[in-house]
Design a protein around this motif. Structure first.
Motif, PDB file in Angstrom:
ATOM      1  N   ILE A  66       0.836  -1.200   0.000  1.00 39.45           N
ATOM      2  CA  ILE A  66       0.000   0.000   0.000  1.00 39.45           C
ATOM      3  C   ILE A  66       0.874   1.254   0.000  1.00 39.45           C
ATOM      4  O   ILE A  66       0.632   2.206  -0.753  1.00 39.45           O
ATOM      5  CB  ILE A  66      -0.945  -0.015   1.215  1.00 39.45           C
ATOM      6  N   LEU A  67       1.897   1.265   0.860  1.00 40.32           N
ATOM      7  CA  LEU A  67       2.777   2.433   0.931  1.00 40.32           C
ATOM      8  C   LEU A  67       3.485   2.685  -0.390  1.00 40.32           C
ATOM      9  O   LEU A  67       3.617   3.839  -0.838  1.00 40.32           O
ATOM     10  CB  LEU A  67       3.810   2.251   2.053  1.00 40.32           C
ATOM     11  N   VAL A  68       3.953   1.624  -1.026  1.00 43.37           N
ATOM     12  CA  VAL A  68       4.750   1.764  -2.251  1.00 43.37           C
ATOM     13  C   VAL A  68       3.883   1.971  -3.488  1.00 43.37           C
ATOM     14  O   VAL A  68       4.183   2.820  -4.343  1.00 43.37           O
ATOM     15  CB  VAL A  68       5.658   0.525  -2.434  1.00 43.37           C
ATOM     16  N   GLU A  69       2.799   1.228  -3.592  1.00 43.93           N
ATOM     17  CA  GLU A  69       1.979   1.248  -4.809  1.00 43.93           C
ATOM     18  C   GLU A  69       0.875   2.311  -4.765  1.00 43.93           C
ATOM     19  O   GLU A  69       0.629   3.000  -5.761  1.00 43.93           O
ATOM     20  CB  GLU A  69       1.329  -0.126  -5.028  1.00 43.93           C
ATOM     21  N   ASP A  70       0.194   2.438  -3.625  1.00 46.58           N
ATOM     22  CA  ASP A  70      -0.978   3.312  -3.552  1.00 46.58           C
ATOM     23  C   ASP A  70      -0.647   4.722  -3.101  1.00 46.58           C
ATOM     24  O   ASP A  70      -1.440   5.652  -3.312  1.00 46.58           O
ATOM     25  CB  ASP A  70      -2.024   2.723  -2.600  1.00 46.58           C
ATOM     26  N   HIS A  71       0.505   4.890  -2.466  1.00 53.32           N
ATOM     27  CA  HIS A  71       0.902   6.211  -1.975  1.00 53.32           C
ATOM     28  C   HIS A  71       2.364   6.451  -2.381  1.00 53.32           C
ATOM     29  O   HIS A  71       2.834   5.840  -3.322  1.00 53.32           O
ATOM     30  CB  HIS A  71       0.703   6.294  -0.462  1.00 53.32           C
ATOM     31  N   LYS A  72       3.049   7.327  -1.705  1.00 45.63           N
ATOM     32  CA  LYS A  72       4.424   7.645  -2.067  1.00 45.63           C
ATOM     33  C   LYS A  72       5.328   7.408  -0.861  1.00 45.63           C
ATOM     34  O   LYS A  72       5.312   8.187   0.098  1.00 45.63           O
ATOM     35  CB  LYS A  72       4.542   9.095  -2.535  1.00 45.63           C
ATOM     36  N   LEU A  73       6.083   6.325  -0.906  1.00 49.65           N
ATOM     37  CA  LEU A  73       7.068   6.056   0.145  1.00 49.65           C
ATOM     38  C   LEU A  73       8.323   6.847  -0.187  1.00 49.65           C
ATOM     39  O   LEU A  73       8.935   6.655  -1.245  1.00 49.65           O
ATOM     40  CB  LEU A  73       7.377   4.561   0.224  1.00 49.65           C
ATOM     41  N   ASP A  74       8.706   7.743   0.713  1.00 48.38           N
ATOM     42  CA  ASP A  74       9.814   8.652   0.441  1.00 48.38           C
ATOM     43  C   ASP A  74      11.155   8.133   0.945  1.00 48.38           C
ATOM     44  O   ASP A  74      12.163   8.231   0.239  1.00 48.38           O
ATOM     45  CB  ASP A  74       9.536  10.015   1.086  1.00 48.38           C
ATOM     46  N   ALA A  75      11.184   7.586   2.161  1.00 43.88           N
ATOM     47  CA  ALA A  75      12.486   7.218   2.734  1.00 43.88           C
ATOM     48  C   ALA A  75      12.337   6.183   3.832  1.00 43.88           C
ATOM     49  O   ALA A  75      11.304   6.083   4.499  1.00 43.88           O
ATOM     50  CB  ALA A  75      13.186   8.458   3.288  1.00 43.88           C
ATOM     51  N   VAL A  76      13.425   5.429   4.010  1.00 42.84           N
ATOM     52  CA  VAL A  76      13.580   4.502   5.124  1.00 42.84           C
ATOM     53  C   VAL A  76      14.912   4.847   5.784  1.00 42.84           C
ATOM     54  O   VAL A  76      15.969   4.701   5.156  1.00 42.84           O
ATOM     55  CB  VAL A  76      13.582   3.029   4.663  1.00 42.84           C
ATOM     56  N   VAL A  77      14.870   5.326   7.010  1.00 43.62           N
ATOM     57  CA  VAL A  77      16.081   5.692   7.747  1.00 43.62           C
ATOM     58  C   VAL A  77      16.287   4.669   8.847  1.00 43.62           C
ATOM     59  O   VAL A  77      15.531   4.618   9.823  1.00 43.62           O
ATOM     60  CB  VAL A  77      15.976   7.117   8.331  1.00 43.62           C
ATOM     61  N   LYS A  78      17.295   3.836   8.683  1.00 43.57           N
ATOM     62  CA  LYS A  78      17.583   2.762   9.645  1.00 43.57           C
ATOM     63  C   LYS A  78      18.318   3.334  10.846  1.00 43.57           C
ATOM     64  O   LYS A  78      19.334   4.012  10.713  1.00 43.57           O
ATOM     65  CB  LYS A  78      18.436   1.686   8.976  1.00 43.57           C
ATOM     66  N   LEU A  79      17.799   3.062  12.059  1.00 40.11           N
ATOM     67  CA  LEU A  79      18.416   3.548  13.290  1.00 40.11           C
ATOM     68  C   LEU A  79      19.245   2.463  13.948  1.00 40.11           C
ATOM     69  O   LEU A  79      18.945   1.273  13.799  1.00 40.11           O
ATOM     70  CB  LEU A  79      17.336   4.023  14.262  1.00 40.11           C
ATOM     71  N   PRO A  80      20.285   2.835  14.713  1.00 39.88           N
ATOM     72  CA  PRO A  80      21.065   1.824  15.450  1.00 39.88           C
ATOM     73  C   PRO A  80      20.186   1.128  16.482  1.00 39.88           C
ATOM     74  O   PRO A  80      19.254   1.725  17.031  1.00 39.88           O
ATOM     75  CB  PRO A  80      22.165   2.655  16.125  1.00 39.88           C
ATOM     76  N   SER A  81      20.487  -0.117  16.776  1.00 31.72           N
ATOM     77  CA  SER A  81      19.641  -0.899  17.678  1.00 31.72           C
ATOM     78  C   SER A  81      19.669  -0.402  19.110  1.00 31.72           C
ATOM     79  O   SER A  81      18.780  -0.735  19.901  1.00 31.72           O
ATOM     80  CB  SER A  81      20.050  -2.374  17.637  1.00 31.72           C
ATOM     81  N   GLY A  82      20.664   0.404  19.497  1.00 31.37           N
ATOM     82  CA  GLY A  82      20.743   0.874  20.883  1.00 31.37           C
ATOM     83  C   GLY A  82      20.089   2.207  21.143  1.00 31.37           C
ATOM     84  O   GLY A  82      20.173   2.739  22.253  1.00 31.37           O
ATOM     85  N   VAL A  83      19.399   2.769  20.156  1.00 33.50           N
ATOM     86  CA  VAL A  83      18.842   4.114  20.282  1.00 33.50           C
ATOM     87  C   VAL A  83      17.861   4.224  21.450  1.00 33.50           C
ATOM     88  O   VAL A  83      17.807   5.250  22.127  1.00 33.50           O
ATOM     89  CB  VAL A  83      18.157   4.539  18.961  1.00 33.50           C
TER      90      VAL A  83
END
Length: 506
Positions: free
Chosen positions: A347-364
């Protein structure tokens, strides 16, 4: 950043509650918040008085009644309800004024039907003794609260002491992560912003600070100022204490009439749909819930008990077309293989506009939780629009990734990627941005929609990032053995020479 001396003063306030018999950190924060709020009301009334004295006009927007005839609002002479007055009274009188008169006044202060009024109707004064109240009032009197920035920092430091994980998967979002998300979302003066899992309203407060810094023109126009002080900010939280704290947090940060409601955003009576232009949130990752308590329209989007999936579906419902979202999700949302996981990503990719994925460190999120997370940025379009998705691998956020989360040397760039995240993200608006051509071996890169579709809508960074392994040329075993033999001969020669010296001296 608060100086150490001011932090020490706040620590004394906190410790006074603990030694005085209140050990629940949420209750401590609530009682401190009430007192700070009472002090803030006195400051606002004093400003109105000073203006009236200068102009000779009646007091405008005063907090306290202007006389003693309003028994419903002020069961004591109104001056007694003011911080500057009761703080100097005898302990027994101060205790009576605050418990029996100030708190009822607070409960009736908001406009009838306002979210403030709904939140404050259950406000309770729980400081158990005169001695504790006097001590806390004296300590708070010594903390400077005139400057708005200092006041905000003081309150944020107090909130940081909520170091225990809450129920239903709730835990406090670090302030610098909130700031990154707000900076990347770049709120505008016309935005209507919502956090459907607001907690202490950290995202809404930070959005307000962003608008103050980047759009000071808001406060020179009556219409935009009225929007800022009301419709611009909406928060929901299922915990009544959090709703009260969040409401007063916004007021302490200069937002006069926000909407901060107690309510389950995933229930049938969830917030108004198609009403907002920006969502900022870190929803709880509770694992699962009961279908019977969940809004049916959300289950039609993704039939799941996973709250993290339902909250993302909710955000798509809350936004107007063209509205945008920045939301923290656990890594499982990015690559989970269930039908609900895959469908939501589709849905995010096809029906709307997915702009970014920002991966955070696991200890945040330590010490609250060690869960691995990412930030999703998307725009509601209802007609697609995803061409490329920008990925960034945050490897350091300026703090140690252990339970202590101590600040690292700010001079070392590699220890804090957050400025770089924002700079690269901002550059994407340029047609000649370097981001468009970065290789998959870089810390950030673009992935075309077609490739994401081909990978079953997998959004995990590892699926697309290419790891460069350094080529190491090892020496041959023969060469190594030859060198070892030479070393052995050298050692043997040294031992023989040493034996001669020892024998000569014997």
């Amino acid at each position: 950043m608060l100086p150490a001396e001011l932090k020490s003063q706040i620590d004394k306030v906190w410790n006074a509650f603990w030694t005085g018999g209140i050990a629940n950190p949420v209750e401590v924060i609530e009682q401190i918040t009430y007192l700070l709020f009472i002090r803030r009301l006195d400051d606002l009334h004093t400003l109105a008085e000073n203006k009236a004295n200068r102009t000779g006009d009646p007091i405008e927007n005063g907090i306290f009644p202007v006389g003693n005839d309003d028994a419903a609002r002020a069961p004591r002479p109104y001056n007694d309800l003011r911080w500057s007055v009761f703080a100097n009274r005898a302990p027994d009188e101060m205790f009576e004024i605050v418990g029996q008169h100030v708190f009822p006044f607070l409960q009736q202060l908001g406009k009838v039907g306002s979210s403030y009024a709904r939140n404050m109707k259950d406000a309770r004064f729980t400081i158990p003794t005169q001695a504790l109240l006097v001590k806390v009032v004296d300590l708070l009197n010594d903390i400077p609260m005139d400057d708005r920035d200092t006041k905000g920092d003081v309150y944020e430091y107090m909130l940081s002491k909520l170091a225990t994980s809450g129920t239903n998967g709730q835990f406090r979002t670090p302030r610098h992560i909130i700031k990154l998300m707000v900076d990347m979302a770049a709120p505008t003066p016309t935005d209507t912003i919502i956090d459907p899992a607001a907690g202490t309203a950290g995202f809404l407060v930070m959005a307000g600070e962003y608008l103050r810094e980047h759009h000071p023109e808001i406060f020179t126009d009556a219409a935009t100022r009225a929007h800022f002080n009301g419709p611009a900010f909406t928060g929901y939280d299922s915990d009544a204490a959090m709703a009260r704290i969040g409401s007063m947090n916004l007021l302490l940060h200069g937002v006069d009439n926000p909407t901060m409601e107690r309510g389950d955003s995933l229930a049938e009576a969830h917030p108004q749909t198609d009403a907002y232009t920006l969502v900022l949130a870190n929803p709880p990752f509770a694992g699962s819930l009961d279908f019977e308590t969940t809004a049916k329209d959300l289950l039609e989007v993704v039939k799941t008990k996973k709250t993290e999936l339902l909250f993302v579906a909710l955000m798509l419902r809350l936004l107007k077309n063209g509205g945008r979202a920045a939301v923290i999700v656990p890594d499982g949302v990015l690559f989970g293989s269930s039908k609900a996981h895959t469908e939501l990503r589709r849905i995010l990719v096809e029906d709307h506009k997915l702009d970014a994925v920002v991966k955070l460190p696991s200890g945040v999120f330590k010490p609250y939780a060690g869960v691995s997370t990412a930030i999703l940025f998307f725009t509601k379009t209802s007609s697609g629009g995803t061409d490329n998705v920008w990925f960034y691998d945050v490897q350091a956020d300026g703090f140690s990734l252990d339970d202590k989360r101590t600040p690292l040397d700010a001079a070392v760039h590699e220890q804090d990627n957050l400025d770089d995240v924002l700079a690269r993200w901002t550059s994407l608006s340029s047609t000649d941005s370097e981001e468009l051509a970065r290789p998959r071996t870089a810390q950030s890169f673009m992935v075309p929609k077609a490739e994401i579709v081909a990978q079953g809508f997998d959004l995990s960074l590892n699926r697309y990032q290419v790891i460069e392994h350094e080529v190491v040329v090892h020496r041959s075993p023969t060469e190594i053995l030859t060198d070892l033999a030479a070393l052995d001969a050298e050692v043997a020669g040294g031992l023989a020479a040493l034996a001669v010296v020892v024998g000569t001296r014997a």
